[in-house]
Design an enzyme around this catalytic site. Structure first.
Site, mmCIF file in Angstrom:
data_model
loop_
_atom_site.group_PDB
_atom_site.id
_atom_site.type_symbol
_atom_site.label_atom_id
_atom_site.label_comp_id
_atom_site.label_asym_id
_atom_site.label_seq_id
_atom_site.Cartn_x
_atom_site.Cartn_y
_atom_site.Cartn_z
ATOM 1 N N ARG A 76 0.827 -1.214 0.000
ATOM 2 C CA ARG A 76 0.000 0.000 0.000
ATOM 3 C C ARG A 76 0.858 1.260 0.000
ATOM 4 N NH1 ARG A 76 -3.952 -0.490 4.618
ATOM 5 N NH2 ARG A 76 -4.586 1.557 3.895
ATOM 6 N N VAL A 108 -4.828 7.103 6.094
ATOM 7 C CA VAL A 108 -3.488 6.964 6.687
ATOM 8 C C VAL A 108 -2.411 7.330 5.676
ATOM 9 C CG1 VAL A 108 -4.295 5.126 8.248
ATOM 10 C CG2 VAL A 108 -3.314 4.498 6.029
ATOM 11 N N ASP A 109 -2.818 7.811 4.489
ATOM 12 C CA ASP A 109 -1.873 7.939 3.379
ATOM 13 C C ASP A 109 -0.998 9.194 3.402
ATOM 14 O OD1 ASP A 109 -3.704 9.914 2.428
ATOM 15 O OD2 ASP A 109 -4.758 8.440 1.183
ATOM 16 N N HIS A 124 -6.993 7.639 12.156
ATOM 17 C CA HIS A 124 -6.554 6.239 12.077
ATOM 18 C C HIS A 124 -5.048 6.108 11.887
ATOM 19 C CE1 HIS A 124 -10.912 4.973 10.797
ATOM 20 N NE2 HIS A 124 -10.803 5.240 12.085
ATOM 21 N N GLY A 195 -16.048 11.326 0.636
ATOM 22 C CA GLY A 195 -15.499 10.004 0.318
ATOM 23 C C GLY A 195 -15.380 9.029 1.470
ATOM 24 N N SER A 197 -17.719 5.908 3.558
ATOM 25 C CA SER A 197 -18.970 5.141 3.572
ATOM 26 C C SER A 197 -19.694 5.322 4.906
ATOM 27 C CB SER A 197 -18.683 3.654 3.331
ATOM 28 O OG SER A 197 -17.861 3.163 4.372
HETATM 29 C C1 BJW Z 1 -15.589 8.345 -3.540
HETATM 30 C C2 BJW Z 1 -14.826 8.140 -4.626
HETATM 31 C C3 BJW Z 1 -14.371 9.351 -5.216
HETATM 32 C C4 BJW Z 1 -15.312 6.166 -4.013
HETATM 33 N N1 BJW Z 1 -14.711 10.522 -4.651
HETATM 34 N N2 BJW Z 1 -15.951 9.412 -2.930
HETATM 35 C C5 BJW Z 1 -20.036 1.001 17.165
HETATM 36 C C6 BJW Z 1 -20.892 0.250 16.404
HETATM 37 C C7 BJW Z 1 -20.440 -0.858 15.697
HETATM 38 C C8 BJW Z 1 -19.093 -1.217 15.712
HETATM 39 C C9 BJW Z 1 -18.237 -0.462 16.459
HETATM 40 C C10 BJW Z 1 -18.699 0.632 17.171
HETATM 41 N N3 BJW Z 1 -17.633 1.185 17.810
HETATM 42 C C11 BJW Z 1 -16.519 0.494 17.489
HETATM 43 C C12 BJW Z 1 -16.864 -0.526 16.682
HETATM 44 C C13 BJW Z 1 -15.907 -1.533 16.094
HETATM 45 C C14 BJW Z 1 -15.158 -1.015 14.886
HETATM 46 C C15 BJW Z 1 -16.165 -0.663 13.779
HETATM 47 O O1 BJW Z 1 -16.504 0.468 13.547
HETATM 48 N N4 BJW Z 1 -16.641 -1.658 13.058
HETATM 49 C C16 BJW Z 1 -17.592 -1.404 11.966
HETATM 50 C C17 BJW Z 1 -16.958 -1.856 10.651
HETATM 51 C C18 BJW Z 1 -18.889 -2.082 12.270
HETATM 52 N N5 BJW Z 1 -14.326 0.135 15.206
HETATM 53 C C19 BJW Z 1 -13.133 0.002 15.767
HETATM 54 O O2 BJW Z 1 -12.689 -1.087 16.089
HETATM 55 C C20 BJW Z 1 -12.341 1.265 16.022
HETATM 56 N N6 BJW Z 1 -11.861 1.283 17.353
HETATM 57 C C21 BJW Z 1 -12.651 1.552 18.412
HETATM 58 O O3 BJW Z 1 -13.797 1.908 18.266
HETATM 59 O O4 BJW Z 1 -12.026 1.421 19.634
HETATM 60 C C22 BJW Z 1 -12.856 1.353 20.793
HETATM 61 C C23 BJW Z 1 -13.459 -0.024 20.833
HETATM 62 C C24 BJW Z 1 -12.625 -1.116 20.778
HETATM 63 C C25 BJW Z 1 -13.183 -2.402 20.836
HETATM 64 C C26 BJW Z 1 -14.555 -2.564 20.900
HETATM 65 C C27 BJW Z 1 -15.399 -1.453 20.946
HETATM 66 C C28 BJW Z 1 -14.813 -0.171 20.921
HETATM 67 C C29 BJW Z 1 -11.100 1.292 15.131
HETATM 68 C C30 BJW Z 1 -11.429 1.385 13.695
HETATM 69 C C31 BJW Z 1 -10.142 1.298 12.878
HETATM 70 C C32 BJW Z 1 -10.408 1.259 11.379
HETATM 71 N N7 BJW Z 1 -9.202 0.906 10.717
HETATM 72 C C33 BJW Z 1 -9.164 0.922 9.255
HETATM 73 C C34 BJW Z 1 -7.767 0.435 8.840
HETATM 74 C C35 BJW Z 1 -6.758 1.557 9.184
HETATM 75 C C36 BJW Z 1 -5.382 1.244 8.753
HETATM 76 C C37 BJW Z 1 -5.255 1.058 7.269
HETATM 77 O O5 BJW Z 1 -5.611 1.919 6.464
HETATM 78 O O6 BJW Z 1 -4.754 0.006 6.938
HETATM 79 O O7 BJW Z 1 -9.407 2.254 8.761
HETATM 80 S S1 BJW Z 1 -10.465 -0.037 8.494
HETATM 81 C C38 BJW Z 1 -10.727 1.074 7.142
HETATM 82 O O8 BJW Z 1 -12.056 1.668 7.232
HETATM 83 C C39 BJW Z 1 -9.738 2.230 7.348
HETATM 84 C C40 BJW Z 1 -10.575 3.408 6.979
HETATM 85 O O9 BJW Z 1 -10.010 4.603 7.518
HETATM 86 C C41 BJW Z 1 -11.925 3.066 7.531
HETATM 87 C C42 BJW Z 1 -13.060 3.864 6.920
HETATM 88 O O10 BJW Z 1 -13.226 3.596 5.588
HETATM 89 P P1 BJW Z 1 -13.739 4.717 4.585
HETATM 90 O O11 BJW Z 1 -12.736 5.797 4.504
HETATM 91 O O12 BJW Z 1 -15.117 5.111 4.915
HETATM 92 O O13 BJW Z 1 -13.663 3.921 3.204
HETATM 93 P P2 BJW Z 1 -14.791 3.003 2.496
HETATM 94 O O14 BJW Z 1 -14.108 2.146 1.519
HETATM 95 O O15 BJW Z 1 -15.647 2.338 3.493
HETATM 96 O O16 BJW Z 1 -15.702 4.059 1.726
HETATM 97 C C43 BJW Z 1 -15.192 4.814 0.639
HETATM 98 C C44 BJW Z 1 -16.290 5.729 0.152
HETATM 99 O O17 BJW Z 1 -15.737 6.557 -0.855
HETATM 100 C C45 BJW Z 1 -17.490 5.006 -0.483
HETATM 101 O O18 BJW Z 1 -18.697 5.512 0.077
HETATM 102 C C46 BJW Z 1 -17.407 5.356 -1.979
HETATM 103 O O19 BJW Z 1 -18.680 5.499 -2.581
HETATM 104 C C47 BJW Z 1 -16.680 6.661 -1.920
HETATM 105 N N8 BJW Z 1 -15.896 6.987 -3.112
HETATM 106 N N9 BJW Z 1 -14.659 6.850 -4.954
HETATM 107 C C48 BJW Z 1 -15.496 10.533 -3.530
HETATM 108 N N10 BJW Z 1 -13.607 9.338 -6.321
#
Ligand code: BJW
Ligand code: ZN
Length: 260
Positions: A76, A108-109, A124, A195, A197
Protein backbone atom coordinates in the site's frame (compact mmCIF):
# COMPACT_ATOMS: atom_id res chain seq x y z
CA UNK A 1 -39.09 22.09 -12.76
CA UNK A 2 -35.41 22.77 -13.45
CA UNK A 3 -33.04 19.93 -12.62
CA UNK A 4 -30.40 20.77 -10.01
CA UNK A 5 -27.04 19.74 -11.41
CA UNK A 6 -23.88 18.79 -9.51
CA UNK A 7 -22.45 22.08 -10.75
CA UNK A 8 -25.35 24.04 -9.16
CA UNK A 9 -24.71 22.18 -5.91
CA UNK A 10 -20.99 23.02 -6.11
CA UNK A 11 -21.93 26.71 -6.38
CA UNK A 12 -24.23 26.41 -3.32
CA UNK A 13 -21.52 24.53 -1.44
CA UNK A 14 -18.93 27.20 -2.29
CA UNK A 15 -21.20 29.89 -0.84
CA UNK A 16 -21.87 27.88 2.34
CA UNK A 17 -18.15 27.14 2.83
CA UNK A 18 -17.02 30.69 2.08
CA UNK A 19 -19.47 32.26 4.51
CA UNK A 20 -19.26 29.87 7.48
CA UNK A 21 -17.26 30.98 10.50
CA UNK A 22 -15.74 27.53 11.07
CA UNK A 23 -15.40 24.78 8.48
CA UNK A 24 -14.62 21.14 9.25
CA UNK A 25 -13.78 18.72 6.44
CA UNK A 26 -14.11 14.99 7.20
CA UNK A 27 -12.42 12.77 4.63
CA UNK A 28 -12.26 9.05 3.89
CA UNK A 29 -10.74 6.66 1.37
CA UNK A 30 -12.84 8.04 -1.52
CA UNK A 31 -10.79 11.23 -1.73
CA UNK A 32 -7.67 9.17 -2.49
CA UNK A 33 -9.41 6.75 -4.88
CA UNK A 34 -8.47 8.84 -7.90
CA UNK A 35 -4.83 8.61 -6.87
CA UNK A 36 -5.17 4.90 -7.67
CA UNK A 37 -5.40 3.91 -4.01
CA UNK A 38 -8.19 1.37 -3.49
CA UNK A 39 -10.97 2.18 -1.03
CA UNK A 40 -12.03 -0.46 1.49
CA UNK A 41 -15.69 -1.33 1.04
CA UNK A 42 -16.55 -0.89 -2.63
CA UNK A 43 -17.97 -4.09 -4.04
CA UNK A 44 -15.52 -4.82 -6.89
CA UNK A 45 -12.52 -2.62 -6.23
CA UNK A 46 -12.40 -2.23 -2.44
CA UNK A 47 -9.57 -3.78 -0.42
CA UNK A 48 -12.03 -5.82 1.64
CA UNK A 49 -13.36 -7.44 -1.56
CA UNK A 50 -9.88 -8.89 -2.08
CA UNK A 51 -8.46 -9.28 1.43
CA UNK A 52 -9.92 -10.11 4.82
CA UNK A 53 -9.71 -7.38 7.46
CA UNK A 54 -9.38 -10.18 10.03
CA UNK A 55 -6.10 -11.26 8.36
CA UNK A 56 -4.62 -7.80 7.94
CA UNK A 57 -6.12 -5.05 10.08
CA UNK A 58 -6.35 -6.39 13.62
CA UNK A 59 -3.74 -6.74 16.39
CA UNK A 60 -4.37 -10.52 16.35
CA UNK A 61 -3.57 -10.71 12.63
CA UNK A 62 -0.26 -8.94 13.22
CA UNK A 63 0.61 -11.23 16.14
CA UNK A 64 -0.21 -14.32 14.01
CA UNK A 65 1.56 -13.30 10.84
CA UNK A 66 3.57 -10.05 10.92
CA UNK A 67 5.23 -10.88 7.57
CA UNK A 68 1.85 -10.95 5.81
CA UNK A 69 0.65 -7.75 7.46
CA UNK A 70 3.91 -5.91 6.74
CA UNK A 71 3.81 -7.16 3.13
CA UNK A 72 0.34 -5.64 2.70
CA UNK A 73 1.36 -2.32 4.20
CA UNK A 74 4.52 -2.17 2.05
CA UNK A 75 2.36 -2.77 -1.04
CA UNK A 76 0.00 0.00 0.00
CA UNK A 77 2.90 2.40 0.64
CA UNK A 78 4.05 1.68 -2.91
CA UNK A 79 0.59 2.50 -4.31
CA UNK A 80 0.43 5.74 -2.33
CA UNK A 81 3.97 6.75 -3.34
CA UNK A 82 3.14 6.08 -6.99
CA UNK A 83 -0.31 7.69 -6.95
CA UNK A 84 0.49 10.90 -5.13
CA UNK A 85 -2.00 13.70 -4.64
CA UNK A 86 -4.97 14.23 -6.96
CA UNK A 87 -7.09 17.30 -7.84
CA UNK A 88 -9.35 16.64 -4.82
CA UNK A 89 -6.49 16.91 -2.30
CA UNK A 90 -5.13 19.93 -4.17
CA UNK A 91 -8.50 21.70 -4.21
CA UNK A 92 -8.78 21.38 -0.41
CA UNK A 93 -5.32 22.93 -0.03
CA UNK A 94 -6.37 25.72 -2.42
CA UNK A 95 -9.54 26.34 -0.39
CA UNK A 96 -7.34 26.65 2.71
CA UNK A 97 -5.42 29.41 0.93
CA UNK A 98 -8.74 31.34 0.77
CA UNK A 99 -10.12 30.59 4.22
CA UNK A 100 -9.08 28.49 7.25
CA UNK A 101 -10.37 24.91 7.22
CA UNK A 102 -9.63 21.96 9.50
CA UNK A 103 -9.37 18.49 8.01
CA UNK A 104 -10.15 15.37 10.05
CA UNK A 105 -9.27 12.30 8.02
CA UNK A 106 -9.68 8.55 8.41
CA UNK A 107 -6.98 8.11 5.78
CA UNK A 108 -3.49 6.96 6.69
CA UNK A 109 -1.87 7.94 3.38
CA UNK A 110 -0.52 11.40 4.31
CA UNK A 111 -1.77 12.88 1.03
CA UNK A 112 -3.54 15.92 2.54
CA UNK A 113 -0.21 17.09 3.96
CA UNK A 114 1.54 16.26 0.68
CA UNK A 115 -0.98 18.50 -1.13
CA UNK A 116 -0.22 21.42 1.21
CA UNK A 117 -3.10 21.32 3.71
CA UNK A 118 -1.83 22.27 7.16
CA UNK A 119 -4.54 21.66 9.78
CA UNK A 120 -4.92 17.88 9.61
CA UNK A 121 -6.08 15.45 12.30
CA UNK A 122 -5.44 11.79 11.48
CA UNK A 123 -7.97 9.57 13.27
CA UNK A 124 -6.55 6.24 12.08
CA UNK A 125 -2.84 7.08 12.20
CA UNK A 126 -0.32 7.31 9.39
CA UNK A 127 1.12 4.54 7.24
CA UNK A 128 4.49 6.33 6.97
CA UNK A 129 5.05 6.21 10.73
CA UNK A 130 6.30 3.05 12.47
CA UNK A 131 5.86 2.34 16.16
CA UNK A 132 8.04 -0.04 18.16
CA UNK A 133 6.13 -2.96 19.68
CA UNK A 134 8.70 -2.96 22.53
CA UNK A 135 9.44 0.63 23.59
CA UNK A 136 6.70 2.45 21.59
CA UNK A 137 9.24 4.80 19.97
CA UNK A 138 7.93 6.21 16.70
CA UNK A 139 9.91 6.92 13.55
CA UNK A 140 8.90 8.44 10.24
CA UNK A 141 9.57 6.68 6.97
CA UNK A 142 10.19 8.65 3.77
CA UNK A 143 7.11 9.15 1.57
CA UNK A 144 8.49 7.17 -1.35
CA UNK A 145 7.77 3.76 -2.84
CA UNK A 146 9.00 1.11 -0.44
CA UNK A 147 11.65 -1.38 -1.53
CA UNK A 148 10.93 -5.08 -1.89
CA UNK A 149 12.78 -5.97 1.29
CA UNK A 150 10.66 -8.66 2.95
CA UNK A 151 12.47 -8.61 6.32
CA UNK A 152 10.61 -7.37 9.38
CA UNK A 153 11.57 -3.82 10.39
CA UNK A 154 13.21 -3.44 13.81
CA UNK A 155 13.43 -0.55 16.25
CA UNK A 156 16.82 1.20 16.10
CA UNK A 157 16.60 1.90 19.86
CA UNK A 158 15.67 -1.50 21.35
CA UNK A 159 15.68 -3.98 18.46
CA UNK A 160 12.04 -5.07 18.86
CA UNK A 161 9.79 -5.37 15.82
CA UNK A 162 8.01 -2.23 14.67
CA UNK A 163 4.45 -1.98 13.32
CA UNK A 164 2.69 0.59 11.15
CA UNK A 165 1.31 3.37 13.38
CA UNK A 166 -2.23 2.90 12.14
CA UNK A 167 -5.42 2.03 14.05
CA UNK A 168 -6.63 -1.51 13.57
CA UNK A 169 -10.08 -2.88 14.41
CA UNK A 170 -10.53 -3.22 18.15
CA UNK A 171 -7.87 -0.60 18.91
CA UNK A 172 -8.59 2.79 20.45
CA UNK A 173 -8.21 5.86 18.27
CA UNK A 174 -5.51 8.30 19.46
CA UNK A 175 -7.21 10.26 22.25
CA UNK A 176 -5.75 13.61 21.22
CA UNK A 177 -6.97 13.19 17.64
CA UNK A 178 -10.48 12.08 18.64
CA UNK A 179 -10.87 14.89 21.17
CA UNK A 180 -9.70 17.47 18.65
CA UNK A 181 -12.16 16.11 16.09
CA UNK A 182 -14.97 16.44 18.60
CA UNK A 183 -13.94 20.03 19.47
CA UNK A 184 -13.75 21.00 15.79
CA UNK A 185 -17.15 19.45 15.17
CA UNK A 186 -18.74 21.33 18.09
CA UNK A 187 -17.39 24.63 16.72
CA UNK A 188 -18.18 24.03 13.03
CA UNK A 189 -21.04 25.79 11.22
CA UNK A 190 -20.31 23.94 8.01
CA UNK A 191 -19.14 20.32 7.73
CA UNK A 192 -17.96 18.89 4.41
CA UNK A 193 -17.89 15.07 4.33
CA UNK A 194 -15.85 13.62 1.44
CA UNK A 195 -15.50 10.00 0.32
CA UNK A 196 -16.40 7.93 3.34
CA UNK A 197 -18.97 5.14 3.57
CA UNK A 198 -19.69 6.24 7.18
CA UNK A 199 -19.52 2.67 8.44
CA UNK A 200 -16.54 2.67 10.76
CA UNK A 201 -16.94 3.96 14.29
CA UNK A 202 -16.22 6.24 16.04
CA UNK A 203 -15.51 8.29 12.86
CA UNK A 204 -19.02 7.58 11.54
CA UNK A 205 -20.49 8.95 14.78
CA UNK A 206 -18.90 12.33 14.01
CA UNK A 207 -20.87 12.46 10.75
CA UNK A 208 -24.07 11.33 12.49
CA UNK A 209 -23.55 14.03 15.13
CA UNK A 210 -22.98 16.66 12.43
CA UNK A 211 -26.23 15.68 10.71
CA UNK A 212 -28.17 15.94 13.97
CA UNK A 213 -26.65 19.32 14.88
CA UNK A 214 -27.15 22.85 13.54
CA UNK A 215 -24.22 22.91 11.06
CA UNK A 216 -24.79 22.86 7.30
CA UNK A 217 -23.61 19.41 6.18
CA UNK A 218 -22.41 18.83 2.62
CA UNK A 219 -21.53 15.33 1.42
CA UNK A 220 -19.41 14.56 -1.65
CA UNK A 221 -19.75 10.91 -2.68
CA UNK A 222 -20.73 9.42 -6.05
CA UNK A 223 -22.78 6.82 -4.15
CA UNK A 224 -25.52 7.20 -1.54
CA UNK A 225 -24.51 6.49 2.05
CA UNK A 226 -26.61 6.07 5.18
CA UNK A 227 -26.55 9.87 5.70
CA UNK A 228 -27.02 11.09 2.10
CA UNK A 229 -30.74 11.74 2.55
CA UNK A 230 -30.21 13.55 5.87
CA UNK A 231 -27.47 15.97 4.83
CA UNK A 232 -28.22 19.49 3.57
CA UNK A 233 -26.53 18.82 0.24
CA UNK A 234 -25.39 15.56 -1.33
CA UNK A 235 -23.12 16.17 -4.31
CA UNK A 236 -23.20 12.87 -6.22
CA UNK A 237 -19.81 13.27 -7.90
CA UNK A 238 -16.23 12.23 -7.34
CA UNK A 239 -14.00 14.30 -5.07
CA UNK A 240 -11.67 15.25 -7.90
CA UNK A 241 -14.59 16.75 -9.84
CA UNK A 242 -16.64 18.26 -7.02
CA UNK A 243 -13.84 19.90 -4.98
CA UNK A 244 -12.30 21.75 -7.96
CA UNK A 245 -15.94 22.57 -8.92
CA UNK A 246 -16.45 24.22 -5.53
CA UNK A 247 -13.22 26.16 -5.97
CA UNK A 248 -14.31 27.32 -9.43
CA UNK A 249 -17.50 28.77 -7.91
CA UNK A 250 -15.78 30.39 -4.92
CA UNK A 251 -17.46 33.80 -4.37
CA UNK A 252 -15.16 36.55 -5.69
CA UNK A 253 -15.77 38.77 -2.74
CA UNK A 254 -16.18 36.09 -0.08
CA UNK A 255 -14.50 38.05 2.73
CA UNK A 256 -16.59 41.19 2.16
CA UNK A 257 -19.81 39.18 1.80
CA UNK A 258 -19.08 37.32 5.02
CA UNK A 259 -18.80 40.63 6.94
CA UNK A 260 -22.26 41.86 5.91
C1 BJW B 1 -15.59 8.34 -3.54
C2 BJW B 1 -14.83 8.14 -4.63
C3 BJW B 1 -14.37 9.35 -5.22
C4 BJW B 1 -15.31 6.17 -4.01
N1 BJW B 1 -14.71 10.52 -4.65
N2 BJW B 1 -15.95 9.41 -2.93
C5 BJW B 1 -20.04 1.00 17.17
C6 BJW B 1 -20.89 0.25 16.40
C7 BJW B 1 -20.44 -0.86 15.70
C8 BJW B 1 -19.09 -1.22 15.71
C9 BJW B 1 -18.24 -0.46 16.46
C10 BJW B 1 -18.70 0.63 17.17
N3 BJW B 1 -17.63 1.19 17.81
C11 BJW B 1 -16.52 0.49 17.49
C12 BJW B 1 -16.86 -0.53 16.68
C13 BJW B 1 -15.91 -1.53 16.09
C14 BJW B 1 -15.16 -1.01 14.89
C15 BJW B 1 -16.16 -0.66 13.78
O1 BJW B 1 -16.50 0.47 13.55
N4 BJW B 1 -16.64 -1.66 13.06
C16 BJW B 1 -17.59 -1.40 11.97
C17 BJW B 1 -16.96 -1.86 10.65
C18 BJW B 1 -18.89 -2.08 12.27
N5 BJW B 1 -14.33 0.13 15.21
C19 BJW B 1 -13.13 0.00 15.77
O2 BJW B 1 -12.69 -1.09 16.09
C20 BJW B 1 -12.34 1.26 16.02
N6 BJW B 1 -11.86 1.28 17.35
C21 BJW B 1 -12.65 1.55 18.41
O3 BJW B 1 -13.80 1.91 18.27
O4 BJW B 1 -12.03 1.42 19.63
C22 BJW B 1 -12.86 1.35 20.79
C23 BJW B 1 -13.46 -0.02 20.83
C24 BJW B 1 -12.63 -1.12 20.78
C25 BJW B 1 -13.18 -2.40 20.84
C26 BJW B 1 -14.56 -2.56 20.90
C27 BJW B 1 -15.40 -1.45 20.95
C28 BJW B 1 -14.81 -0.17 20.92
C29 BJW B 1 -11.10 1.29 15.13
C30 BJW B 1 -11.43 1.38 13.69
C31 BJW B 1 -10.14 1.30 12.88
C32 BJW B 1 -10.41 1.26 11.38
N7 BJW B 1 -9.20 0.91 10.72
C33 BJW B 1 -9.16 0.92 9.25
C34 BJW B 1 -7.77 0.43 8.84
C35 BJW B 1 -6.76 1.56 9.18
C36 BJW B 1 -5.38 1.24 8.75
C37 BJW B 1 -5.25 1.06 7.27
O5 BJW B 1 -5.61 1.92 6.46
O6 BJW B 1 -4.75 0.01 6.94
O7 BJW B 1 -9.41 2.25 8.76
S1 BJW B 1 -10.46 -0.04 8.49
C38 BJW B 1 -10.73 1.07 7.14
O8 BJW B 1 -12.06 1.67 7.23
C39 BJW B 1 -9.74 2.23 7.35
C40 BJW B 1 -10.57 3.41 6.98
O9 BJW B 1 -10.01 4.60 7.52
C41 BJW B 1 -11.92 3.07 7.53
C42 BJW B 1 -13.06 3.86 6.92
O10 BJW B 1 -13.23 3.60 5.59
P1 BJW B 1 -13.74 4.72 4.59
O11 BJW B 1 -12.74 5.80 4.50
O12 BJW B 1 -15.12 5.11 4.92
O13 BJW B 1 -13.66 3.92 3.20
P2 BJW B 1 -14.79 3.00 2.50
O14 BJW B 1 -14.11 2.15 1.52
O15 BJW B 1 -15.65 2.34 3.49
O16 BJW B 1 -15.70 4.06 1.73
C43 BJW B 1 -15.19 4.81 0.64
C44 BJW B 1 -16.29 5.73 0.15
O17 BJW B 1 -15.74 6.56 -0.86
C45 BJW B 1 -17.49 5.01 -0.48
O18 BJW B 1 -18.70 5.51 0.08
C46 BJW B 1 -17.41 5.36 -1.98
O19 BJW B 1 -18.68 5.50 -2.58
C47 BJW B 1 -16.68 6.66 -1.92
N8 BJW B 1 -15.90 6.99 -3.11
N9 BJW B 1 -14.66 6.85 -4.95
C48 BJW B 1 -15.50 10.53 -3.53
N10 BJW B 1 -13.61 9.34 -6.32
ZN1 ZN C 1 11.96 0.03 20.58
Amino acid sequence: MDTVTADDLCADAARALAHADNVLVLTGAGISAESGIPTFREAQTGLWAQFSPQDLATPAAFARNPERVWGWYRWRRTLIGRGGVNPGHRALAAIEARRPISIVTQNVDGLHAAAGSTDITELHGNIWIERCTGCAAESSQPVAPADNDASLPCCPACGAMTRPAVVWFGEMLPTVALERAQELLAAANCVLVVGTSNQVYPAAALVEQAVQGPATVIEINPEETAVSRSVDMHIAATASRALPGILAHWPHDAAALARR
